[in-house]
Design an enzyme around this catalytic site. Sequence first.
Site, PDB file in Angstrom:
ATOM      1  N   ASN A 293       0.845  -1.197   0.000  1.00  0.00           N
ATOM      2  CA  ASN A 293       0.000   0.000   0.000  1.00  0.00           C
ATOM      3  C   ASN A 293       0.883   1.250   0.000  1.00  0.00           C
ATOM      4  O   ASN A 293       2.112   1.154   0.082  1.00  0.00           O
ATOM      5  CB  ASN A 293      -0.926  -0.028   1.216  1.00  0.00           C
ATOM      6  N   CYS A 295       1.911   3.519   2.075  1.00  0.00           N
ATOM      7  CA  CYS A 295       2.910   3.775   3.145  1.00  0.00           C
ATOM      8  C   CYS A 295       3.839   2.622   3.404  1.00  0.00           C
ATOM      9  O   CYS A 295       4.719   2.708   4.282  1.00  0.00           O
ATOM     10  CB  CYS A 295       2.177   4.178   4.411  1.00  0.00           C
ATOM     11  N   GLU A 297       3.465  -0.465   4.693  1.00  0.00           N
ATOM     12  CA  GLU A 297       3.335  -1.403   5.800  1.00  0.00           C
ATOM     13  C   GLU A 297       2.453  -2.604   5.485  1.00  0.00           C
ATOM     14  O   GLU A 297       2.388  -3.545   6.265  1.00  0.00           O
ATOM     15  CB  GLU A 297       2.799  -0.695   7.054  1.00  0.00           C
TER      16      GLU A 297
END
Length: 771
Positions: A293, A295, A297
């Site tokens: 995704n 970001c 994580e």
Amino acid sequence: MKISSSQGQGDSHSGASGKKPLGFRLAPNALKVLEKRYLKKNEEGAVVETPEELFRRVARAIAAADRQYGRSEEDVRALEEEFYGVMTGLCFLPNSPTLMNAGRRLGQLSACFVLPVIDSMESIFDAVKHAAIIHKSGGGTGFSFSRLRPKGDVVGSTKGVSSGPVSFMTVFDTATEAVKQGGTRRGANMGMLSVHHPDILSFIACKDDTTKLNNFNISIALTDAFMKAVQEDSQYDLVNPRTGKVVQTLSAREVFDRIVEHAWGNGEPGVVFIDRINASNPTPAIGAIESTNPCGEQPLLPYESCNLGSVNLSLMVKDGQVDWDNLARVVRLAVHFLDNVIDVNKYPLPEIEQMTRANRKIGLGVMGWADMLIRLGLPYNSPRSFELAGEVMGFIRRHAMEESNALAGERGAFPNYIGSTREGFTVRNATVTTIAPTGTLSIIAGSSSGIEPVFAICYVRNVMEGTKLIEVNPCFEEIARQRGFWSRDLMERIAEAGSIKGFEEIPEDIKRLFVTAHDITPEEHIRMQAAFQRHVDNAVSKTVNFPKGASRKDVEDVYLLAYSLGCKGVTVYRDGSREGQVLSTGKTEKKAQAGEERNAHAPAEAAAGKNKIAPRKRPEALRGTTRRMHTGCGRIYVTINEDAEGHFFELFTSMGKAGGCAASQSEALGRLISLALRSNIEHEEIIKQLKGISCHQQVWESGGKILSCSDAIAKALEIYHMKEAGGNGNGKKKQVYEEKMLIGACPECGGSVEHEGGCSICRNCGFTKCG
């Protein structure tokens, strides 16, 4: 040292009375964010929902999923109360799309998506369309562009040549720019490319031009083979994904150095260790993970989505100890909540619904970790804090797995479950834990963000396209009042300084406890990330902060340490290296906002010590105003244009009927000012240099004397700045360039309060103490 948890626990809000929950309260900044992003609005844009109604709406919608599994109405209502209590108690909050959309017509509740990009024109533009649909519904998207043939490669259908992955990324970026997520969120993307792709060098540098790909984070997928080649200083292969053939070999060390150089320059690209991610892929038979995704994580398969949530650790402290019983209760309830989200979710695409229901991934993480340590009296970077990180996250994961196992017993394991147990469990969810960033959620909860250290004791938080929230760490405020050294003047000075180190009135033990992001070494950042990663199914979102003077070798060392300690990826940020940073202290605010280090990402020039600055390129259209000024040489018309972010971009002058030397010099001055503005020189510095220059022909203008043409231009800039700082006449406030770092919030809107002219005024909503 004892710091209380004054916001209360979730179970204090349970009960079916329907009355306003006892002790439920939100900080002004939390209310501001809720009103701007989460609460229902009518067609006129007026808020028509209270925070209590929001949490009730969400609790009712998510609890309803239990009806699908034969639960009685009484049980469903009881579960609704539990969900409502844990959210209003601010002990647990789900990701933003769930808060925004649960119980509403849109009904899209997931934050994280990955879409496939296959090597065909049809697939590429299907992905663009699908991304737009996801962005509109409130989600963020990740893409791997590693399957696309490299630039210059043959296109069989047309006998032409491919433009390569970077070129196609601009199509995604443009589409993202055009789509607003429900009017409250702009789309976000992750663009990932394998380090073995032939276009890897151009990808590494693709964000050097700061006018492009602004809706993308970019990361390099590093393989174990590449990392081994780096360590051995050997060559590695570039492979054409269309043919599968090796087309070139490069020095792994030189490519690695190039990645480090750019990350040092502007924080991008990030890196992910893709083989390590796939080593913990729970469904390898279904496919390999190629992207994450936005970001980083949440690694996901193509067409997979995941919904996230975070436990507020700042409220999991009781009598100076970790409240393990309450933590276990909240974790189990949160897992039940997140599993229910999968059942009530309205998916944007049928392919996503199929894949998500087949794997049922959830990502339970934490926020308020730094606050928990403070309440326990532990400095963030102490050996005990690293040890406790493993204990806390291991405890969370164990109870999350046990709850997933219990749900599997009632509802069945996830459909793609292959029959073997995970660590002795048959589980409902392919993954259960993720450490996500919790930017706006942590504002609502009044806690520190994710597992990050406290950024600053007092800081400005930029959210929602320039809206600024000014905050003081609540733990620091509480203990400052307890110990008797609180004063508004001290808080203002701390905000300006950005640190508490130099203040003699603050006790030494408090200085040791309240370490901030820049008091912590990069190695300590990584060790904390690694401590959590050992107990996280997915990955950990964390930023490794570097001081402005950090070297490229410092960044390199962090990458190698992260790899050796088992992290799945790394994101670095060197202070001041990127404009518009989300959080800023008093000393860095003006520099970051003006983009002082905008061009630090030009590696060849920086390495050569030339320090060249490339002016920003002019877009096709700009907006601005023209002001007429009187001078001793006649009327001068000063046109000032600004860019899409509201920054001064260029200035033109015209001398009316006058000509000759005065007109030519004014034109030359306008060109030089435009060059300075486009090179990120602060307009205040330009005003300072020009204002007060005098000539023999001076005139009076309304508001004072015009000393020269140069003085007139400076005053036109100054007038424009002052006018736009207050508003543009349409009720839309402009970003204030020199926003003061002041304490407190407007009692009407929660915005920043400035003190000027012997009064207090809020530039966000117009509130004034003076009436």
